[in-house]
Structure formats: structure tokens, C-alpha cells
Enzyme design. Structure first.
Site, mmCIF file in Angstrom:
data_model
loop_
_atom_site.group_PDB
_atom_site.id
_atom_site.type_symbol
_atom_site.label_atom_id
_atom_site.label_comp_id
_atom_site.label_asym_id
_atom_site.label_seq_id
_atom_site.Cartn_x
_atom_site.Cartn_y
_atom_site.Cartn_z
ATOM 1 C CG ASP A 1 -1.357 0.357 8.225
ATOM 2 O OD1 ASP A 1 -0.302 0.675 7.657
ATOM 3 O OD2 ASP A 1 -2.179 1.189 8.657
ATOM 4 C CE LYS B 1 0.810 1.190 4.506
ATOM 5 N NZ LYS B 1 1.566 2.403 4.937
HETATM 6 C C1 LIG Z 1 2.642 4.373 9.650
HETATM 7 C C2 LIG Z 1 1.570 3.516 9.037
HETATM 8 C C3 LIG Z 1 0.715 4.330 8.093
HETATM 9 O O1 LIG Z 1 -0.181 3.513 7.377
HETATM 10 O O2 LIG Z 1 2.065 2.430 8.270
HETATM 11 P P1 LIG Z 1 3.574 1.936 7.967
HETATM 12 O O3 LIG Z 1 4.410 3.099 7.658
HETATM 13 O O4 LIG Z 1 3.992 1.249 9.227
HETATM 14 O O5 LIG Z 1 3.420 1.017 6.802
HETATM 15 C C4 LIG Z 1 0.673 2.907 10.134
HETATM 16 O O6 LIG Z 1 0.076 3.921 10.926
HETATM 17 C C5 LIG Z 1 1.434 1.931 11.034
HETATM 18 O O7 LIG Z 1 0.558 0.852 11.243
HETATM 19 P P2 LIG Z 1 1.106 -0.451 11.979
HETATM 20 O O8 LIG Z 1 2.485 -0.746 11.494
HETATM 21 O O9 LIG Z 1 0.049 -1.496 11.836
HETATM 22 O O10 LIG Z 1 1.218 0.082 13.464
HETATM 23 P P3 LIG Z 1 0.960 -0.773 14.792
HETATM 24 O O11 LIG Z 1 1.681 -2.065 14.671
HETATM 25 O O12 LIG Z 1 -0.505 -0.765 15.087
HETATM 26 O O13 LIG Z 1 1.697 0.185 15.852
HETATM 27 C C6 LIG Z 1 3.108 0.257 15.835
HETATM 28 C C7 LIG Z 1 3.499 1.495 16.636
HETATM 29 O O14 LIG Z 1 3.241 2.660 15.815
HETATM 30 C C8 LIG Z 1 2.724 3.721 16.618
HETATM 31 N N1 LIG Z 1 1.380 4.077 16.103
HETATM 32 C C9 LIG Z 1 0.746 3.283 15.201
HETATM 33 C C10 LIG Z 1 -0.484 3.676 14.694
HETATM 34 C C11 LIG Z 1 -1.063 4.880 15.162
HETATM 35 N N2 LIG Z 1 -2.269 5.294 14.702
HETATM 36 N N3 LIG Z 1 -0.406 5.643 16.073
HETATM 37 C C12 LIG Z 1 0.813 5.271 16.558
HETATM 38 O O15 LIG Z 1 1.408 5.980 17.383
HETATM 39 C C13 LIG Z 1 2.709 3.207 18.051
HETATM 40 O O16 LIG Z 1 3.939 3.563 18.651
HETATM 41 C C14 LIG Z 1 2.636 1.704 17.869
HETATM 42 O O17 LIG Z 1 3.185 1.007 18.978
#
Ligand SMILES: C[C@@](CO)(OP(=O)(O)O)[C@H](O)COP(=O)(O)OP(=O)(O)OC[C@H]1O[C@@H](n2ccc(N)nc2=O)[C@H](O)[C@@H]1O
Ligand SMILES: Nc1ncnc2c1ncn2[C@@H]1O[C@H](COP(=O)(O)OP(=O)(O)O)[C@@H](O)[C@H]1O
EC number: 2.7.1.148
Length: 323
Positions: A159, A16
Site C-alpha cells: 500500500d 485511506k
Molecule cells: C489489506 C490492504 C488493502 O489495502 O490494506 P490494510 O487493510 O492492511 O490497510 C493491503 O492489501 C495490505 O497492504 P500492506 O499492509 O502494505 O501489505 P504488505 O505489508 O505488503 O503484506 C502484508 C501481508 O499481507 C498479505 N498480502 C498483502 C497484499 C496482497 N496483495 N496479498 C497478500 O496476501 C501477505 O500475507 C503479506 O505478507
């Protein structure tokens, strides 16, 4: 498949890009309330799963040869981007929770063949976990839109529900709110074309969120949603936003190198995806995306490839795979 072989399920699960990501507030639980628009693209991991007679879950996660070669050559002769062992793999943790939640006596064996760059902001781990959940539901004859499944998906990662898919039909893009686990499908007005660049550096999502700042006046996703429905790339380009881009750039100077290289091309707009490290440009058509991908690959700032939006088949209609 031989007659006495146990059933196996194989699912191709996409990566994504975040075309819009705005932080609304920091929550008491440490997460952030956000609004993000995500689009699935045609870069897939392949999850293959079957029951075992053992009482455990084992996951073998590896790069598909072409991707491993690219990572190997890019990082020199020493290493290939490490992937987590079974015990540290999000797929394993998700399947272990699934067995507990649904009282499944049998074990699972899964192989995850990857092309989605890890630590790149492209949701690879979340996508694999969503595919494993869908495969487990099929093997256990559990209705895919069973509420406890989506509940488990959201608990295992913010996600994951996006990749698990909407219950009301195939989905290409969604607006995600809450932590990101509340999704609503967006009727995109046409296929979207991108160039994606992944530098030889992965970024920690936790570290990026630790550094992020919630703005005093968060931007609304309304204009991006209207642009997505129009399907017009130039209009979407004007609405690209990622509030995690600055903290992500602060964690790796590779990201500025990639952004500088993309800026010098004729993309309509560009941004960091998710928490990074990958960046993308939106293009008017597939031919332009392919031409710019070759141009960026030659700059040496990362692995560049053209990509286009794809549908995430909804679990209730197509539990099988994209095959
Ligand atoms: C940043 C994003 C954008 O789509 O994706 P990636 O860059 O990882 O792909 C997402 O918010 C990543 O989602 P995901 O990787 O599932 O996060 P999670 O495992 O739920 O959380 C990992 C950590 O990210 C932070 N976290 C996550 C989601 C959110 N809304 N707020 C947060 O602060 C927290 O510190 C949490 O402990
Ligand atoms: N199945 C998996 N595939 C890739 N990474 C995984 C997996 N399971 C756990 N991980 C860990 O999760 C981290 C983030 O992976 P990924 O979700 O692909 O990146 P991002 O969160 O930036 O989109 C990886 O760096 C890796 O340590």
C-alpha cells in the site's frame, strides 16, 4: 528554525479507505493479485524528520494527545493502543533500506505523531512509511520521482506507493493492482463524504489474507471506476465491495457489531475498509456524515468520525507537506 539547526521536514500523511477490493488470484509468492480502489481521507499522521550525525535510524511513534485520550477512555483505564517501538516500526525499516539503497552516511531521526487508528485497514503504517520516504528524498536532494524510490516503496509494502503519490500530479483516489503496488490515479468527479467507525479491536492483515478465498469469477472494478469518475455518492454506494470483509469479520466479532450499527443509519452504502477492523459508510454530504457520526458514536460500538476525500500531493510537485 534556528540558523544552525539541521533542516527538518514535516509531512502530514492521510489515511485511506478501500471502496472496492477484489481478489483475482493467489500468487506463488503467497501474495494475492488484487484490484482495489483506494481514496485518501482527511485523517492524518504527522511525520517530522531530520538528519543525525549517528549511523542509525531512530523513530519515536506516539498518539497525538486527543487520539490517545480517546483510545485510553475507550479501552478503559488500563491501556492505550500500543504502537510499535522503533525497531519494529515500518518507518524505521523503510528508512534503513533507504540509507542502504542510496548509500546515505548520515542517520535519521523521525517522530511520528498519529491519529490514524492502527490495525484498522486505514493504511496508517504504510502512510507513515511513504511520508518518511518523501522526507528522506527531500533531505538528501533526491528527485521524488526517482524510479528507485518508487521501487523501494513497493518493496516495503503493497500500500505504500499509493501514499507516496502519483508522479503526474496530486491524487485523491487510485486503482491499485498487482499486490497493490501498481497504482493509477482516478479523476474523481467531486469530494466524497464518509462516516468511519473504528472498534476497540485491531485486526492482523496477514491473518485476514490467510483466511481469504479467491472467488471463481472475480468482479471487475470497471463499474466502480465509472462511478468514481461520476463523483455521485449514490452510484459509488452501489459498487462498494470488499472480498476481505468476510475473513475480517471472522477474526473479530466487533466488526459485525459496527456493520449492524451502520446499517441502521441512513448512509447510502457501507463496507469494511481493507483488512479491517474499521468500517465506513458513504454519505451524500458533510452535514449528513457529521450527523451520522454523532449517532454512531452514541451506540458504543467504536470511535466514529466524519471524513472526506483529500488530495495526496504528488512528490514531484510538493515535497513539503500539507501544512
Ligand atoms: C489489506 C490492504 C488493502 O489495502 O490494506 P490494510 O487493510 O492492511 O490497510 C493491503 O492489501 C495490505 O497492504 P500492506 O499492509 O502494505 O501489505 P504488505 O505489508 O505488503 O503484506 C502484508 C501481508 O499481507 C498479505 N498480502 C498483502 C497484499 C496482497 N496483495 N496479498 C497478500 O496476501 C501477505 O500475507 C503479506 O505478507
Ligand atoms: N508507523 C506505524 N504506525 C502504526 N502501526 C505500525 C507502524 N509501523 C508498524 N506498525 C504495525 O503495523 C500494523 C498495521 O498497521 P496499519 O497499517 O496502521 O494497519 P492496517 O494495515 O490495518 O491499515 C500495526 O498494528 C502495527 O503493529
Amino acid at each position: 528554525m534556528l540558523a544552525n539547526q539541521p533542516p527538518a521536514v514535516e509531512i502530514l500523511t492521510p489515511a485511506k479507505l478501500n471502496l472496492f477490493l477484489e481478489l483475482r488470484e493467489r500468487r506463488a509468492d503467497g501474495f494475492h493479485e488484487l484490484e482495489t480502489v483506494m481514496v485518501a481521507i482527511n485523517r492524518f499522521d504527522r511525520v517530522r524528520m531530520a538528519f543525525t550525525e549517528t549511523d542509525d535510524v531512530h523513530v519515536d511513534c506516539h498518539w497525538l494527545p486527543n487520539q490517545a485520550v480517546v483510545v485510553h477512555r475507550y479501552r478503559g483505564a488500563q491501556t492505550v493502543a500500543a504502537l510499535p517501538s522503533s525497531q519494529h516500526n515500518l518507518v524505521t525499516r523503510t528508512l534503513e533500506q533507504f540509507r542502504q539503497r542510496f548509500s546515505i552516511a548520515k542517520g535519521f531521526r523521525a517522530t511520528v505523531a498519529k491519529t490514524i487508528p492502527a490495525g484498522a485497514g486505514m493504511g496508517g503504517a504504510s502512510s507513515d512509511a511513504a511520508a518518511a520516504l518523501r522526507a528522506a528524498a527531500q533531505l538528501c536532494d533526491i528527485a521524488p520521482h526517482e524510479p528507485r524510490l518508487l521501487q523501494l516503496a513497493g518493496e516495503m509494502g503493497s500500500d505504500i506507493p499509493f501514499f507516496f503519490g502519483a508522479s503526474d500530479g496530486p491524487m485523491t483516489a487510485a486503482i491499485a493492482t498487482g499486490r497493490g503496488e501498481q497504482i493509477a490515479s482516478i479523476p474523481v468527479g467531486g469530494k466524497l463524504h464518509f462516516v468511519v467507525v473504528h472498534p476497540p479491536a485491531s485486526v492482523s492483515t496477514v491473518e485476514v489474507y490467510r483466511r481469504c478465498q479467491v472467488p471463481p469469477e472475480p468482479v471487475s472494478a470497471t463499474a466502480m471506476l465509472a462511478a468514481m469518475v461520476s463523483g455521485r455518492a449514490a452510484r459509488i454506494a452501489g459498487q462498494l465491495l470488499n472480498r476481505l470483509a468476510d475473513p475480517s469479520r471472522a477474526t473479530s466479532d466487533w466488526i459485525d457489531r459496527v456493520l449492524t450499527a451502520i446499517r441502521r443509519t441512513s448512509v447510502l452504502g457501507y463496507q469494511v475498509t481493507g483488512s479491517g477492523s474499521a468500517c465506513f459508510g458513504i454519505c451524500p454530504n458533510a452535514a449528513t456524515a457529521s450527523r451520522i457520526a454523532h449517532q454512531l458514536q452514541a451506540t458504543g460500538v467504536g470511535i466514529a468520525f466524519a471524513a472526506e476525500s483529500v488530495q495526496i500531493a504528488n512528490p514531484s510537485r510538493d515535497l513539503g507537506s500539507f501544512l
